[in-house]
Design a protein around this motif. Structure first.
Motif, PDB file in Angstrom:
ATOM      1  N   LYS A 172       0.839  -1.183   0.000  1.00 18.18           N
ATOM      2  CA  LYS A 172       0.000   0.000   0.000  1.00 18.18           C
ATOM      3  C   LYS A 172       0.881   1.242   0.000  1.00 18.18           C
ATOM      4  O   LYS A 172       1.947   1.241   0.608  1.00 18.18           O
ATOM      5  CB  LYS A 172      -0.905   0.040   1.238  1.00 18.18           C
ATOM      6  CG  LYS A 172      -2.118  -0.871   1.165  1.00 18.18           C
ATOM      7  CD  LYS A 172      -1.840  -2.281   1.612  1.00 18.18           C
ATOM      8  CE  LYS A 172      -1.591  -2.413   3.086  1.00 18.18           C
ATOM      9  NZ  LYS A 172      -1.399  -3.823   3.507  1.00 18.18           N
ATOM     10  N   ARG A 174      -0.397   4.509   0.769  1.00 24.09           N
ATOM     11  CA  ARG A 174      -0.865   5.504   1.726  1.00 24.09           C
ATOM     12  C   ARG A 174      -1.751   4.813   2.762  1.00 24.09           C
ATOM     13  O   ARG A 174      -2.339   3.760   2.484  1.00 24.09           O
ATOM     14  CB  ARG A 174      -1.704   6.576   1.013  1.00 24.09           C
ATOM     15  CG  ARG A 174      -1.099   7.137  -0.257  1.00 24.09           C
ATOM     16  CD  ARG A 174      -2.150   7.894  -1.077  1.00 24.09           C
ATOM     17  NE  ARG A 174      -3.235   7.012  -1.513  1.00 24.09           N
ATOM     18  CZ  ARG A 174      -4.358   7.430  -2.114  1.00 24.09           C
ATOM     19  NH1 ARG A 174      -4.538   8.714  -2.330  1.00 24.09           N
ATOM     20  NH2 ARG A 174      -5.292   6.560  -2.471  1.00 24.09           N
ATOM     21  N   ASP A 177      -5.095   3.672   1.620  1.00 25.95           N
ATOM     22  CA  ASP A 177      -5.167   2.527   0.720  1.00 25.95           C
ATOM     23  C   ASP A 177      -5.577   1.249   1.443  1.00 25.95           C
ATOM     24  O   ASP A 177      -5.676   0.187   0.811  1.00 25.95           O
ATOM     25  CB  ASP A 177      -3.831   2.319   0.006  1.00 25.95           C
ATOM     26  CG  ASP A 177      -3.539   3.425  -0.995  1.00 25.95           C
ATOM     27  OD1 ASP A 177      -4.507   3.997  -1.539  1.00 25.95           O
ATOM     28  OD2 ASP A 177      -2.358   3.727  -1.230  1.00 25.95           O
ATOM     29  N   SER A 178      -5.802   1.338   2.733  1.00 26.43           N
ATOM     30  CA  SER A 178      -6.363   0.225   3.507  1.00 26.43           C
ATOM     31  C   SER A 178      -7.585   0.719   4.259  1.00 26.43           C
ATOM     32  O   SER A 178      -7.641   1.879   4.683  1.00 26.43           O
ATOM     33  CB  SER A 178      -5.355  -0.317   4.520  1.00 26.43           C
ATOM     34  OG  SER A 178      -4.370  -1.093   3.911  1.00 26.43           O
ATOM     35  N   PRO A 340       0.146   2.744   6.887  1.00 24.21           N
ATOM     36  CA  PRO A 340      -0.306   1.925   5.757  1.00 24.21           C
ATOM     37  C   PRO A 340      -0.152   0.429   5.977  1.00 24.21           C
ATOM     38  O   PRO A 340      -0.655  -0.367   5.175  1.00 24.21           O
ATOM     39  CB  PRO A 340       0.575   2.406   4.602  1.00 24.21           C
ATOM     40  CG  PRO A 340       1.816   2.900   5.266  1.00 24.21           C
ATOM     41  CD  PRO A 340       1.384   3.473   6.592  1.00 24.21           C
ATOM     42  N   ASP A 361       1.798   7.772  -9.259  1.00 15.19           N
ATOM     43  CA  ASP A 361       0.733   6.821  -8.949  1.00 15.19           C
ATOM     44  C   ASP A 361      -0.522   7.356  -9.631  1.00 15.19           C
ATOM     45  O   ASP A 361      -1.164   8.294  -9.148  1.00 15.19           O
ATOM     46  CB  ASP A 361       0.569   6.755  -7.427  1.00 15.19           C
ATOM     47  CG  ASP A 361      -0.566   5.844  -6.973  1.00 15.19           C
ATOM     48  OD1 ASP A 361      -1.367   5.407  -7.817  1.00 15.19           O
ATOM     49  OD2 ASP A 361      -0.647   5.585  -5.755  1.00 15.19           O
ATOM     50  N   ALA A 364      -3.873   7.732  -7.554  1.00 16.98           N
ATOM     51  CA  ALA A 364      -3.804   8.703  -6.461  1.00 16.98           C
ATOM     52  C   ALA A 364      -3.706  10.132  -6.989  1.00 16.98           C
ATOM     53  O   ALA A 364      -4.249  11.063  -6.388  1.00 16.98           O
ATOM     54  CB  ALA A 364      -2.612   8.390  -5.563  1.00 16.98           C
ATOM     55  N   PHE A 374     -10.786   0.529  -2.952  1.00 17.35           N
ATOM     56  CA  PHE A 374      -9.924  -0.620  -2.767  1.00 17.35           C
ATOM     57  C   PHE A 374      -9.979  -1.514  -4.000  1.00 17.35           C
ATOM     58  O   PHE A 374     -10.903  -1.434  -4.806  1.00 17.35           O
ATOM     59  CB  PHE A 374     -10.346  -1.397  -1.519  1.00 17.35           C
ATOM     60  CG  PHE A 374     -10.454  -0.545  -0.276  1.00 17.35           C
ATOM     61  CD1 PHE A 374      -9.427   0.313   0.072  1.00 17.35           C
ATOM     62  CD2 PHE A 374     -11.594  -0.582   0.521  1.00 17.35           C
ATOM     63  CE1 PHE A 374      -9.512   1.111   1.210  1.00 17.35           C
ATOM     64  CE2 PHE A 374     -11.691   0.212   1.654  1.00 17.35           C
ATOM     65  CZ  PHE A 374     -10.647   1.066   2.001  1.00 17.35           C
ATOM     66  N   SER A 390      -8.287  -3.365   0.565  1.00 15.62           N
ATOM     67  CA  SER A 390      -7.041  -2.623   0.396  1.00 15.62           C
ATOM     68  C   SER A 390      -6.823  -2.316  -1.080  1.00 15.62           C
ATOM     69  O   SER A 390      -7.309  -3.048  -1.955  1.00 15.62           O
ATOM     70  CB  SER A 390      -5.842  -3.430   0.908  1.00 15.62           C
ATOM     71  OG  SER A 390      -5.949  -3.688   2.292  1.00 15.62           O
ATOM     72  N   ARG A 391      -6.095  -1.267  -1.353  1.00 14.07           N
ATOM     73  CA  ARG A 391      -5.658  -0.962  -2.723  1.00 14.07           C
ATOM     74  C   ARG A 391      -4.212  -1.408  -2.846  1.00 14.07           C
ATOM     75  O   ARG A 391      -3.296  -0.757  -2.353  1.00 14.07           O
ATOM     76  CB  ARG A 391      -5.790   0.534  -3.029  1.00 14.07           C
ATOM     77  CG  ARG A 391      -5.407   0.877  -4.480  1.00 14.07           C
ATOM     78  CD  ARG A 391      -5.642   2.355  -4.802  1.00 14.07           C
ATOM     79  NE  ARG A 391      -4.609   3.223  -4.282  1.00 14.07           N
ATOM     80  CZ  ARG A 391      -3.614   3.751  -5.006  1.00 14.07           C
ATOM     81  NH1 ARG A 391      -3.505   3.507  -6.293  1.00 14.07           N
ATOM     82  NH2 ARG A 391      -2.728   4.551  -4.419  1.00 14.07           N
ATOM     83  N   PHE A 394      -1.751  -1.328  -8.841  1.00 12.10           N
ATOM     84  CA  PHE A 394      -1.303   0.014  -9.228  1.00 12.10           C
ATOM     85  C   PHE A 394      -0.967   0.068 -10.710  1.00 12.10           C
ATOM     86  O   PHE A 394      -0.629  -0.947 -11.332  1.00 12.10           O
ATOM     87  CB  PHE A 394      -0.034   0.402  -8.458  1.00 12.10           C
ATOM     88  CG  PHE A 394      -0.202   0.601  -6.981  1.00 12.10           C
ATOM     89  CD1 PHE A 394      -0.265   1.877  -6.442  1.00 12.10           C
ATOM     90  CD2 PHE A 394      -0.292  -0.480  -6.113  1.00 12.10           C
ATOM     91  CE1 PHE A 394      -0.408   2.071  -5.077  1.00 12.10           C
ATOM     92  CE2 PHE A 394      -0.440  -0.308  -4.750  1.00 12.10           C
ATOM     93  CZ  PHE A 394      -0.497   0.975  -4.224  1.00 12.10           C
TER      94      PHE A 394
END
Length: 498
Positions: A172, A174, A177-178, A340, A361, A364, A374, A390-391, A394
């Protein structure tokens, strides 16, 4: 559809391509129609779980030869420690886009079919499935892989190419991102905030400030109890069918003197020992996990001392000290101070890739205010239907290319029910507006994929963002990038006669 010279790149961890494409082929047009409806020019797949032998013998069924497209594959043939057929990545691109492909761009650092580089002329696309840390013991391998990946991208740049990195990075970027409940809280830092009356702490709502003070007061006793925790086997029973299981539990002494169990049942003793740690956790270069004060001298830090997830901390406070923290206050603390949940070495690698190597990114940067977006959920627990995920997927782009060519396109999927950047919109998208239904805990697996749910994934125009593929296709959704005028080869291919 994308204009001549424009590229819509989609990246997707399919968690087993054979199952995914079987679903896709059930619907009119199969994979060719899937690519068309998603306006896809380049599709990067991860975790295809296929060997070269299977692709050679079942290529038609697997979509290896869709008219107008070419496919390139990197398979795990068992050269590494993992068995043949695991992992694997594939890139499906419009005919004429790819000048060359390399299934071993990381040289000896990848024997597991985790990286595939495709040269598109001015741009090289690295399609990757980054290893997970597997509880820590594969963190050294993951770091070797990441260092080799960064070096390979550097070699591409040195040859005059721009770089796109697409895939499941298993990390992750940031805290946002969770889901907030996954974010680790470093209790020593929280205690410092409470003791100092820090300005950051003063910005919290009143109930969260009170909770912060309660956490600070109770932590010494909680930490003492966790240092003396025990790990024992115990029996659990399925309430529906009466079946019993042997599991491991974490037990600690509450202030009442009773031994109480913390957390869920664990599959084995190792997993039980790895939870509710107080003094940190590290990993040696050999992959040996080190728990306790000795972790400070390990090669890699995995978990900082005093770090617990927000729900684990709340459980310890309640069960060991009788201190209850309201969910709203706990979330406010996690939103403000949660991390994160990434090992420092991985965090440093990503920071260097973004800052020193100059990558963007794409999600983002083009959707900076998006909440709770996510890409992966625990489907065994129906977490997608709560949007607790979660993300970790990417698309990173070299900044000059990003600033010149990246386009936002349409808004994020909101099913027309809420402001697109809101958490409500993210939940509506994750459930395809309610068309996706959770699995029954009584068993039987996921509900069958019906036509209305399948076709709900397709959006009217290409964009940079997320494509909410149905949960029956994978526990991940796809992520996307729209580039305008990025590839001369794309323009030539688009204008060529059929």
């Amino acid at each position: 559809d994308t204009a001549a010279g424009d590229v819509h790149l989609v990246s997707w961890n399919v968690a087993g391509w054979k199952t995914t494409i079987e679903h896709i082929r059930r619907f009119k047009g199969g994979l060719a129609a899937f690519l068309e409806r998603h306006h896809i020019d380049i599709l990067c797949l991860q975790e295809v779980k296929l060997s070269a032998k299977v692709i050679a013998s079942e290529g038609v069924k697997l979509g290896a030869d869709v008219p107008g497209f070419e496919s390139f594959w990197a398979c795990n043939e068992g050269a590494g420690v993992q068995r043949q057929g695991l992992n694997g990545v594939a890139t499906i691109a419009r005919q004429g886009f790819v000048l060359s492909a390399d299934a071993k761009p990381l040289l000896d650092a990848d024997g597991e079919g985790r990286c595939l580089a495709t040269d598109l002329g001015p741009v090289v696309v690295f399609n990757v499935y980054v290893p997970n840390s597997a509880g820590g013991h594969r963190l050294p391998f993951k770091m070797r892989f990441l260092r080799a990946l960064r070096a390979a991208m550097g070699r591409a740049r040195a040859s005059g190419k721009a770089v796109i990195l697409a895939g499941d990075l298993n990390m992750k970027a940031r805290p946002r991102d969770s889901h907030w409940s996954f974010r680790p809280l470093e209790v020593p830092a929280l205690r410092h905030l409470a003791a100092q009356g820090d300005a950051e702490g003063r910005r919290l709502p009143a109930d969260a400030r009170e909770a912060l003070e309660a956490i600070a007061a109770a932590w010494p006793s909680v930490a003492e109890a966790l240092r003396a925790k025990e790990h024992r086997p115990f029996e659990t029973k399925n309430s529906r069918n009466g079946q019993t299981f042997q599991r491991w539990g974490v037990f600690a002494k509450a202030k009442t003197g009773d031994m109480v169990r913390l957390g869920p049942p664990f599959e084995d003793e190792g997993w039980a020992r790895a939870h509710f740690l107080v003094d940190g956790c590290g990993v040696e270069q050999s992959g040996q996990v080190v728990i306790g004060p000795e972790a400070a001298d390990a090669t890699y830090e995995l978990q900082r001392p005093g770090a617990l997830s927000a729900p684990d901390l709340a459980e310890c406070l309640k069960r060991l000290q009788g201190v209850e923290v309201a969910p709203r206050a706990l979330r406010a603390i996690a939103d403000s101070f949660g991390g994160p949940g990434v090992a420092p070495a991985i965090r440093d690698w990503l920071a260097s890739t973004l800052q020193k190597d100059g990558m963007a990114d794409s999600f983002a940067e083009l959707h900076p205010a998006a909440e709770e977006r996510f890409t992966c959920w625990d489907q065994y627990k129906n977490r997608r239907h709560e949007n607790v995920g979660s993300r970790i997927d990417f698309i990173l782009v070299d900044r000059p290319l990003f600033e010149r060519c990246a386009r936002r396109g349409g808004d994020l999927d909101s099913r027309g029910r809420a402001e697109p950047d809101s958490a409500a919109a993210a939940l509506a998208a994750a459930t395809l507006g309610g068309l996706s239904q959770p699995s029954s805990f009584a068993g039987g697996g996921m509900p069958a994929l019906e036509e209305d749910e399948y076709f709900a994934q397709f959006r009217p125009q290409p964009a940079t963002g997320m494509l909410y593929t149905p949960p029956q296709l994978s526990d991940h959704i796809a992520v996307s990038l729209l580039l305008a005028g990025a590839l001369p080869a794309a323009a030539a291919a688009a204008s060529a006669p059929a």
